[in-house]
Scaffold this motif. Structure first.
Motif, PDB file in Angstrom:
ATOM      1  N   ASP A  60       5.330   6.689  -6.250  1.00  0.00           N
ATOM      2  CA  ASP A  60       6.132   7.979  -6.793  1.00  0.00           C
ATOM      3  C   ASP A  60       6.619   8.539  -6.041  1.00  0.00           C
ATOM      4  O   ASP A  60       6.776  10.229  -5.859  1.00  0.00           O
ATOM      5  CB  ASP A  60       4.934   8.608  -7.698  1.00  0.00           C
ATOM      6  CG  ASP A  60       4.931   7.894  -9.470  1.00  0.00           C
ATOM      7  OD1 ASP A  60       6.239   7.037  -9.861  1.00  0.00           O
ATOM      8  OD2 ASP A  60       3.981   7.413  -9.746  1.00  0.00           O
ATOM      9  N   ARG A  61       6.411   8.567  -4.241  1.00  0.00           N
ATOM     10  CA  ARG A  61       6.543   9.383  -3.033  1.00  0.00           C
ATOM     11  C   ARG A  61       7.647   8.743  -2.935  1.00  0.00           C
ATOM     12  O   ARG A  61       7.907   7.271  -2.875  1.00  0.00           O
ATOM     13  CB  ARG A  61       5.691   9.404  -2.470  1.00  0.00           C
ATOM     14  CG  ARG A  61       4.243   9.389  -3.069  1.00  0.00           C
ATOM     15  CD  ARG A  61       3.974  11.204  -3.870  1.00  0.00           C
ATOM     16  NE  ARG A  61       3.734  12.207  -2.124  1.00  0.00           N
ATOM     17  CZ  ARG A  61       4.082  13.820  -2.579  1.00  0.00           C
ATOM     18  NH1 ARG A  61       4.696  13.606  -3.793  1.00  0.00           N
ATOM     19  NH2 ARG A  61       4.113  14.371  -1.679  1.00  0.00           N
ATOM     20  N   THR A  62       8.487   9.707  -2.432  1.00  0.00           N
ATOM     21  CA  THR A  62       9.742   8.828  -1.364  1.00  0.00           C
ATOM     22  C   THR A  62       9.379   8.035  -0.128  1.00  0.00           C
ATOM     23  O   THR A  62       8.356   8.114   0.306  1.00  0.00           O
ATOM     24  CB  THR A  62      10.779  10.319  -0.610  1.00  0.00           C
ATOM     25  OG1 THR A  62       9.617  10.871   0.277  1.00  0.00           O
ATOM     26  CG2 THR A  62      10.919  10.897  -1.739  1.00  0.00           C
ATOM     27  N   GLU A  64       8.220  10.016   2.316  1.00  0.00           N
ATOM     28  CA  GLU A  64       6.711  10.410   2.646  1.00  0.00           C
ATOM     29  C   GLU A  64       5.463   9.645   3.101  1.00  0.00           C
ATOM     30  O   GLU A  64       4.658   9.586   3.222  1.00  0.00           O
ATOM     31  CB  GLU A  64       6.232  10.899   0.994  1.00  0.00           C
ATOM     32  CG  GLU A  64       7.596  12.505   1.035  1.00  0.00           C
ATOM     33  CD  GLU A  64       7.417  13.302  -0.686  1.00  0.00           C
ATOM     34  OE1 GLU A  64       7.181  14.257  -1.051  1.00  0.00           O
ATOM     35  OE2 GLU A  64       7.615  11.918  -1.862  1.00  0.00           O
ATOM     36  N   HIS A 124      15.293   9.535   1.220  1.00  0.00           N
ATOM     37  CA  HIS A 124      14.885  10.070   0.287  1.00  0.00           C
ATOM     38  C   HIS A 124      14.786   9.223  -1.316  1.00  0.00           C
ATOM     39  O   HIS A 124      13.870   9.465  -2.339  1.00  0.00           O
ATOM     40  CB  HIS A 124      15.807  11.029  -0.021  1.00  0.00           C
ATOM     41  CG  HIS A 124      16.547  11.682   0.871  1.00  0.00           C
ATOM     42  ND1 HIS A 124      15.928  13.045   1.238  1.00  0.00           N
ATOM     43  CD2 HIS A 124      17.992  11.477   1.759  1.00  0.00           C
ATOM     44  CE1 HIS A 124      16.671  13.669   2.292  1.00  0.00           C
ATOM     45  NE2 HIS A 124      17.776  12.557   2.167  1.00  0.00           N
ATOM     46  N   SER A 125      14.638   8.014  -1.158  1.00  0.00           N
ATOM     47  CA  SER A 125      14.717   6.768  -2.731  1.00  0.00           C
ATOM     48  C   SER A 125      13.455   7.222  -2.951  1.00  0.00           C
ATOM     49  O   SER A 125      12.160   6.714  -2.005  1.00  0.00           O
ATOM     50  CB  SER A 125      15.112   5.978  -2.251  1.00  0.00           C
ATOM     51  OG  SER A 125      16.261   6.630  -1.843  1.00  0.00           O
ATOM     52  N   LEU A 126      12.742   6.916  -4.248  1.00  0.00           N
ATOM     53  CA  LEU A 126      11.441   6.813  -4.287  1.00  0.00           C
ATOM     54  C   LEU A 126      11.674   4.948  -4.449  1.00  0.00           C
ATOM     55  O   LEU A 126      12.026   4.340  -4.389  1.00  0.00           O
ATOM     56  CB  LEU A 126      11.256   7.079  -6.252  1.00  0.00           C
ATOM     57  CG  LEU A 126      11.433   8.968  -6.927  1.00  0.00           C
ATOM     58  CD1 LEU A 126      11.814   7.840  -8.098  1.00  0.00           C
ATOM     59  CD2 LEU A 126      10.537   9.259  -5.530  1.00  0.00           C
ATOM     60  N   LEU A 173       3.379   9.290   5.505  1.00  0.00           N
ATOM     61  CA  LEU A 173       2.140   9.164   5.018  1.00  0.00           C
ATOM     62  C   LEU A 173       0.485   9.305   6.169  1.00  0.00           C
ATOM     63  O   LEU A 173       0.172   8.743   6.781  1.00  0.00           O
ATOM     64  CB  LEU A 173       1.269   8.336   4.136  1.00  0.00           C
ATOM     65  CG  LEU A 173       0.243   8.838   3.289  1.00  0.00           C
ATOM     66  CD1 LEU A 173       0.763   9.944   2.720  1.00  0.00           C
ATOM     67  CD2 LEU A 173       0.128   7.536   2.126  1.00  0.00           C
ATOM     68  N   SER A 198       1.314  -1.057  -0.140  1.00  0.00           N
ATOM     69  CA  SER A 198      -0.038  -0.172  -0.099  1.00  0.00           C
ATOM     70  C   SER A 198       0.837   1.257  -0.269  1.00  0.00           C
ATOM     71  O   SER A 198       0.177   2.294   0.215  1.00  0.00           O
ATOM     72  CB  SER A 198      -0.887  -0.195   1.284  1.00  0.00           C
ATOM     73  OG  SER A 198       0.116   0.115   2.374  1.00  0.00           O
ATOM     74  N   LEU A 199       1.869   0.958  -0.553  1.00  0.00           N
ATOM     75  CA  LEU A 199       2.780   2.794  -0.237  1.00  0.00           C
ATOM     76  C   LEU A 199       2.675   3.326  -2.137  1.00  0.00           C
ATOM     77  O   LEU A 199       2.066   3.196  -2.843  1.00  0.00           O
ATOM     78  CB  LEU A 199       3.890   1.807  -0.724  1.00  0.00           C
ATOM     79  CG  LEU A 199       5.085   1.029   0.909  1.00  0.00           C
ATOM     80  CD1 LEU A 199       6.195   0.686   0.182  1.00  0.00           C
ATOM     81  CD2 LEU A 199       4.627   2.150   1.391  1.00  0.00           C
ATOM     82  N   LEU A 200       2.560   4.352  -2.117  1.00  0.00           N
ATOM     83  CA  LEU A 200       2.602   5.649  -3.378  1.00  0.00           C
ATOM     84  C   LEU A 200       4.076   4.689  -4.021  1.00  0.00           C
ATOM     85  O   LEU A 200       5.505   5.592  -3.750  1.00  0.00           O
ATOM     86  CB  LEU A 200       2.739   6.638  -2.491  1.00  0.00           C
ATOM     87  CG  LEU A 200       1.148   6.881  -2.241  1.00  0.00           C
ATOM     88  CD1 LEU A 200       1.285   8.433  -1.663  1.00  0.00           C
ATOM     89  CD2 LEU A 200      -0.314   6.496  -2.778  1.00  0.00           C
ATOM     90  N   ARG A 247       9.350   3.439  -5.825  1.00  0.00           N
ATOM     91  CA  ARG A 247       9.763   2.560  -7.025  1.00  0.00           C
ATOM     92  C   ARG A 247      10.962   2.412  -7.490  1.00  0.00           C
ATOM     93  O   ARG A 247      10.786   0.985  -8.852  1.00  0.00           O
ATOM     94  CB  ARG A 247       8.539   2.771  -8.058  1.00  0.00           C
ATOM     95  CG  ARG A 247       9.386   4.462  -8.305  1.00  0.00           C
ATOM     96  CD  ARG A 247       9.467   4.767  -9.842  1.00  0.00           C
ATOM     97  NE  ARG A 247       8.540   5.766 -10.741  1.00  0.00           N
ATOM     98  CZ  ARG A 247       8.110   5.955 -11.861  1.00  0.00           C
ATOM     99  NH1 ARG A 247       7.671   5.354 -12.938  1.00  0.00           N
ATOM    100  NH2 ARG A 247       7.528   7.171 -11.868  1.00  0.00           N
ATOM    101  N   ARG A 248      11.519   3.102  -7.055  1.00  0.00           N
ATOM    102  CA  ARG A 248      12.871   2.409  -7.386  1.00  0.00           C
ATOM    103  C   ARG A 248      13.464   1.081  -6.207  1.00  0.00           C
ATOM    104  O   ARG A 248      14.782   0.659  -6.478  1.00  0.00           O
ATOM    105  CB  ARG A 248      13.766   2.867  -7.536  1.00  0.00           C
ATOM    106  CG  ARG A 248      13.746   4.054  -8.707  1.00  0.00           C
ATOM    107  CD  ARG A 248      14.668   4.951  -8.896  1.00  0.00           C
ATOM    108  NE  ARG A 248      14.517   6.386  -9.089  1.00  0.00           N
ATOM    109  CZ  ARG A 248      14.077   6.393 -10.279  1.00  0.00           C
ATOM    110  NH1 ARG A 248      13.960   5.437 -11.228  1.00  0.00           N
ATOM    111  NH2 ARG A 248      13.512   7.623 -10.270  1.00  0.00           N
ATOM    112  N   LEU A 249      12.554   0.517  -5.510  1.00  0.00           N
ATOM    113  CA  LEU A 249      12.856  -0.228  -4.392  1.00  0.00           C
ATOM    114  C   LEU A 249      12.528  -1.400  -4.614  1.00  0.00           C
ATOM    115  O   LEU A 249      11.577  -2.145  -5.119  1.00  0.00           O
ATOM    116  CB  LEU A 249      12.137   0.404  -2.620  1.00  0.00           C
ATOM    117  CG  LEU A 249      12.870   2.005  -2.488  1.00  0.00           C
ATOM    118  CD1 LEU A 249      11.775   1.799  -0.796  1.00  0.00           C
ATOM    119  CD2 LEU A 249      14.098   1.954  -2.050  1.00  0.00           C
TER     120      LEU A 249
END
Ligand SMILES: Nc1ncnc2c1ncn2[C@@H]1O[C@H](COP(=O)(O)OP(=O)(O)OP(=O)(O)O)[C@@H](O)[C@H]1O
Ligand SMILES: [Mg+2]
Lengths: 318, 500
Positions: free
Chosen positions: B102-104, B107, B145-147, B111, B98-100, B149-151
């Protein structure tokens, strides 16, 4: 972690790049023709003509980022223009009242949109299209052309300039700055992105998603109303056709998308939208200088919108 | 510390009393009662679709019960919105992410509860507190700081857990938190959970891995078809008892199906020489008909990336790929499917399923895309396959997004089985699948191999790798770090997987 991992998504940088490019090309083309694109009157003109769409597009950005959409903005522009000019009716003393009434009407329509979408769970496209028809029906029943008048003092908003900068540009700048702070610096803004990105996740994180969508719609209504007020001051009075004639509904959505915001919501930056609005104004200005055929204008706009969005998609992939 | 001990230990902290829930006329929870005691780890187990996630969503305020009630500290509570459950100290780590994207990370972690200073989000505080929380959780490979979606999937899971801890809950509900984690990550999570339980946290823990349940839980509640079978002390039962309670019948202790008689003798179906792209390097590998090759390695070692390269999602930019002896350029999934390759992705929601479609259409998606067999025959075949993997035929007619997590996984599996692929890439094929169905899927994989398919199976569960593989490849840093024969043990695999 690579540097790329830290870069903010939906950075509006590519959009500004396209704007600068377009501006350069416009300058060159006009110069070849013997004109001066960067002459002050022309720049003022471009700025001036960005204000109306810019104000609407700021509001549209908010709702699109929240995963919604507002197709009623064009008629909100009309309604608020007419309201302002009828309430002021030429009297300078009634300027505050007229302003309040016009913005209030925009807020109420936005609230109505939000309530239908959140409360009745109607798809935003349908809800705001319906609202647009309702408002249009009422407007056309009551007015058929210019109604009331704004006082001369109020026309200053549309025509005056301070040190060469049109007054209306300050209005736009203030609205953009406010919206930018709201979106990128407040909890509400964070929640707008969350709701647009994944509404279930937002709810599960404790966000009152309905409230976020509602407020976004109210703000979109107010922004469109502000644009209507500006147009009333330009034209000296409001008329029911000012909104639809400007095509603010689809143009504002085009600007949002052209500015790099995902139509599905949750991704994009406000300044991208502003760059896109300027892009469209620069185009218009060039067309005007060449007195281009209206059909060609429309066609070129279409090509540019598709081309730009395709470019973003391509960049996203690589 | 008297907190946990000070309470009368019999008293239920959270009581679920006679809760019922139906969706569109289908009863999912039927008169469920369960007591969670302060300071305990309470496991909830049951087959796919038993109602575990739904029950936890009721507890966390995401669903409102149709009947029955919840009580906290003996007082009846009614949650209309998840924020109320959070305020009451209940936090849920969802089975589905349930993560976004495109957010870090920061964030996402904060949330809904972003710290503010004079109306502005205090980003500096958010980032430093996220860093602290991540460090506390022993997560050292994720930057605030990572987005998201890159994880990797495992990193996202860790972020998800960190997010649940932000508001210092009293009750932490974990819905299959280890499905995406590697063994050492599971160990780290357990150590952390134990420490928190020691300090008074109460944990409700859902898992299909019974070994975890026996390691961690004090008591266990078994759900079956939306009803409570029983709640028992973990010390009073054996794993076999638990399985019997879950499945409702005796299930022979799950051994992996026998290996093929002589692996490594079939013709080579897929051969990669010197394959590489941005994520993987110097890949040499041959898959033979009849072989199941296990692909082990830590999260981020390039296992999934290798599968994605073979499937044309992120194609190789170097080297050659041969299928059944002829060179193929696998530049898109379509090209790969045409070449007879099927990929079961690890991220079923994002890549595996068209969520609003009925499961049946999802099952036929790949087959139809190729203009495969006529519909009616395919549907019949599909039903047969569904039964094999433990999916009830009626489940095929429901929208995929409404199926339970494990059942969605089975639909993805069926989708590829329906294509007649000759080379299967299985990325975590049994993630989130209950033990009965897991045995079914393992049998099916053996069957596929026996029928001449070549299988590459990625799994984070070493017992699955060891039990199923005819050969084991271990990846590290985007390269194949070594080959091991069938029967290799966990220490040998880990020695290759973990950088020296
Ligand atoms: N929103 C919904 N609408 C309709 N049906 C639903 C909904 N949510 C869950 N269900 C159904 O309820 C049943 C129980 O689902 P649930 O997700 O609780 O199972 P589960 O025990 O968590 O299974 P798994 O182990 O696979 O995660 C399933 O049959 C599922 O299809
Ligand atoms: Mg579940």
């Amino acid at each position: 972690m690579t540097a790329a991992a830290h870069r903010h998504v939906g950075s509006s940088r590519p959009v500004w790049l396209v704007l600068v490019l377009l501006f350069g090309v416009a300058w060159l083309v006009v110069a070849l023709d013997g004109g001066n694109f960067v002459a002050l009157p022309n720049l003022q003109n471009i700025a001036q003509s960005s204000v109306a769409l810019g104000l609407v597009a700021v509001g549209q950005s908010l709702v699109v980022l929240a995963g919604s959409l507002d197709l009623s903005v064009a008629y909100v522009v009309s309604v608020s223009a007419v309201t302002a000019s009828v309430v002021m009716n030429g009297s300078a003393a009634d300027i505050p009242l007229g302003l309040a009434a016009a913005l209030g009407v925009g807020a109420v329509i936005g609230l109505g949109n939000g309530a239908v979408i959140v409360g009745l769970r109607v798809n935003p496209f349908i809800a705001t299209l319906g609202m647009s028809l309702v408002v249009r029906g009422i407007l056309n029943a009551l007015f058929d052309n210019f109604a009331g008048a704004v006082p001369d003092e109020f026309q200053a908003l549309g025509y005056d300039a301070v040190a060469g900068v049109p007054v209306s540009l300050f209005l736009l700048a203030a609205v953009v700055a406010g919206a930018w702070l709201l979106l990128h610096r407040t909890r509400f803004g964070y929640h707008v992105y969350a709701v647009g990105g994944n509404i279930e996740a937002a709810r599960a994180s404790g966000i009152r998603t309905g409230r976020v969508v509602l407020v976004a719609h109210v703000l979109a209504g107010v922004c469109a109303a502000a644009s209507g007020v500006f147009l009333a001051s330009r034209l000296g009075a409001g008329a029911p056709w000012v909104g639809p004639d400007g095509g603010y509904d689809l143009e504002s959505i085009a600007a949002v998308v052209l500015g790099g915001t995902a139509l599905a919501g949750g991704r994009g930056r406000l300044l991208g939208t502003i760059a896109a609005v300027l892009m469209l104004a620069v185009l218009d200005s060039v067309f005007n200088q060449f007195q281009a055929n209206a059909f060609v204008q429309t066609l070129v706009r279409g090509v540019i919108i598709i081309g730009a969005v395709a470019l973003y998609a391509f960049r996203e992939q690589s | 510390m008297t907190s946990a001990a000070g309470l009368p230990s019999i008293r239920g902290l959270l009581s679920v009393r006679g809760v019922s829930k139906a969706f569109a006329g289908t009863t999912v929870l039927d008169d469920v009662s369960m007591d969670v005691r302060a300071g305990e780890v309470h496991a909830v187990v049951g087959e796919n679709g038993a109602g575990k996630s739904t029950l936890m969503k009721v507890v966390a305020g995401l669903h409102q019960p149709d009947g029955g009630e919840l009580a906290l500290d003996g007082r009846v509570v009614r949650f209309q919105h998840p924020r109320q459950a959070m305020a009451a100290g209940i936090s849920l780590v969802h089975q589905e992410f349930s993560l976004l994207p495109d957010r870090t990370v920061a964030e996402n972690v904060f949330l809904g509860r972003e710290p503010t200073r004079r109306l502005r989000v205090d980003r500096r505080a958010m980032i430093s507190r996220t860093a602290t929380l991540l460090a506390e959780s022993g997560v050292d490979n994720v930057s605030p700081h990572s987005l998201v979606r890159r994880l990797s999937v495992a990193q996202q899971q860790n972020v998800e857990i960190t997010k649940a801890l932000v508001h210092r809950p009293r009750i932490l509900v974990l819905d299959e938190p280890t499905a995406a984690l590697a063994p050492h990550e599971v160990d780290a999570l357990f150590a952390r959970l134990r420490a928190m339980v020691h300090r008074g946290l109460t944990v409700v823990y859902i898992s299909h891995r019974l070994s975890e349940v026996f390691q961690l839980a004090d008591r266990v509640t078994v759900l079956k078809d939306g009803r409570v079978v029983d709640t028992v002390d973990i010390k009073s039962i054996t794993p076999a008892d638990l399985v019997r309670m879950m499945v409702g019948r005796e299930l022979s202790n799950h051994y992996f199906p026998d290996r093929a008689t002589d692996p490594g003798k079939g013709p080579v179906r897929l051969q990669v020489s010197g394959g590489g792209n941005d994520a993987v390097h110097d890949i040499d590998l041959a898959l033979r008909a009849g072989d199941i090759v296990g692909l082990a390695g830590l999260d981020g070692s390039g296992r999934s990336e290798l599968a994605r390269a073979l499937f044309g999602v992120q194609p190789f930019t170097r080297g050659t790929v041969q299928i059944d002896g002829s060179t193929r350029r696998l530049t898109s999934p379509r090209a790969a499917i045409r070449a007879g390759i099927g990929l079961l992705t690890a991220d079923r929601k994002a890549e595996g399923l068209a969520l609003p479609l009925p499961a049946r259409d999802n099952g036929l998606l790949a087959a139809r895309a190729l203009g495969g067999r006529v519909a009616s025959a395919a549907v019949a075949a599909l039903v047969e396959l569904a039964v094999k993997v433990g999916l009830r035929p009626e489940a095929l007619h429901r929208e995929s997004r409404l199926l339970s997590g494990g059942n969605q996984q089975k639909v993805v599996l069926v989708k590829w089985l329906a294509t007649d692929a000759r080379v299967y890439l299985f990325d975590e094929p049994t993630r989130g699948v209950d033990i009965g169905a897991k045995a079914g899927i393992h049998d099916l994989m053996r069957q596929l191999a026996a029928d001449g398919a070549a299988i590459l199976m990625i799994s984070s569960e070493l017992p699955e790798i060891i039990g199923m593989s005819d050969r084991i490849l271990v990846m590290r840093d985007g390269r194949i770090a070594g080959h091991l024969p069938a029967g290799a043990g966990e220490p040998e695999i880990m020695a290759l997987a973990v950088p020296a």
